[in-house]
Design an enzyme around this catalytic site. Structure first.
Site: not given
Ligand SMILES: NC(=O)c1ccc[n+]([C@@H]2O[C@H](COP(=O)([O-])OP(=O)(O)OC[C@H]3O[C@@H](n4cnc5c(N)ncnc54)[C@H](OP(=O)(O)O)[C@@H]3O)[C@@H](O)[C@H]2O)c1
Length: 286
Positions: A12, A102, A126
């Site tokens: 994306m 992130t 993650y």
């Protein structure tokens, strides 16, 4: 003119980075996972020798947050070891690296926005794997590695919250959305713009936060999407996170501070509502 190489170019964010580079007249090699698996040392070396990039944007990542809980080794293979291989190739060829990371590297329980220098403390598999990638970049590229943390991304090219809400508005009378997680909805085109500005700058190496200014909750974000669709915002109802238990706990606070951009002479991304309004027409989901 610089030669850019984008990994994870089919994702994306990767697709929008490539679109923006091409729009801005930059020379870019876009490598999807099929073109370059960043966990394949020989392939990474060959790609660098063949193209000799000046700037690498690493958009490749294991991004399935919940699945990472049961498959941390595999997630680490991409987000930790893969990132290290890309960083090592940059170090060996004098290319600068812009590595995407992130808000999940933080614990998510702070009562203020996280600064670029705040202590990390991931609470998910993650997040741990992404932090390992950050550490590899810092270690191998102390003077030429940029870590660009982002969060709450939406864009035209992938599954995301805006797309989900547009679908639910069509099919459901009411939609329950969590109202106790705070963040900054961020358009992938804006992150791409920050990445390109960083690559063109003489900014100091280090951590930068590429999220929109301002903040809201997923509930506030959903209401704004309904408003833009011309739908009744009363159809969006607030619920607590407990209503949607997930394998990986979601951070209560994903809000990131933007202080580092000043040192780079680059403006942070404007407010999330403004950018959502401006980007909305281009988010032409089928
Ligand atoms: N989406 C968000 O809200 C968000 C929030 C914070 C940070 N980020 C970060 O933003 C970056 C881009 O995320 P995104 O939202 O664009 O995710 P995405 O759409 O899942 O893109 C990631 C891309 O990486 C590719 N990939 C996976 N393993 C690879 C490997 N071994 N070698 C090469 N490519 C590989 C994927 O290919 P396949 O699809 O074929 O697996 C995919 O095209 C990531 O670093 C992510 O951690 C995203």
């Amino acid at each position: 003119m610089s030669r850019w190489l984008v990994t994870g170019a089919g994702g994306m964010l990767g697709q929008d980075v490539v679109t923006c580079l091409e729009r801005d007249g930059e020379t870019a090699l876009a490598l999807t996972r099929a073109d370059l698996d960043i966990t394949d040392r020989a392939a990474v070396t060959a790609a660098f020798l063949g193209y000799r990039p000046d700037i690498v944007v690493n958009c490749a990542a294991w991004t399935a947050v919940d699945e990472a809980e049961a498959h941390e080794d595999e997630a680490f293979g991409v987000n930790g070891r893969g990132a290290r291989l890309v960083a090592a190739a940059c170090a060996g060829s004098s290319a600068r690296l812009i590595h995407i990371s992130t808000d999940y590297v933080f614990a998510g329980d702070a009562r203020r926005p996280y600064t670029e220098h705040d202590r990390c403390g991931p609470r998910t598999a993650y997040g741990r794997t992404k932090l390992a990638g950050e550490r590899a970049v810092t270690e191998l590229l102390p003077g030429s590695g940029y870590i660009v943390r982002t969060a709450w991304l939406y864009g035209a090219q992938g599954p995301n919250f805006v797309r989900t809400m547009i679908g639910l508005e069509r099919t459901r009378e009411t939609v329950d959305v969590v109202d106790d997680q705070h963040g900054q909805p961020t358009w992938t085109m804006d992150v791409a713009g920050q990445v390109i500005a960083l690559g063109r700058s003489r900014a100091p190496a280090g951590v930068y936060h590429a999220t929109s200014s301002g903040e809201t909750t997923w509930f506030g974000f959903a209401r704004e999407i309904f408003r833009l669709l011309g739908a009744d915002t009363g159809r969006v109802r607030p619920v607590s996170s407990g209503a949607y238990p997930r394998p990986a706990p979601r951070p209560a606070n994903s809000v990131l501070g933007h202080g580092a951009w000043a040192s780079a002479g680059i403006e942070p991304i404007p407010g999330w509502q403004l950018r959502l309004h401006q980007g909305f027409p281009s988010l032409t989901f089928a």
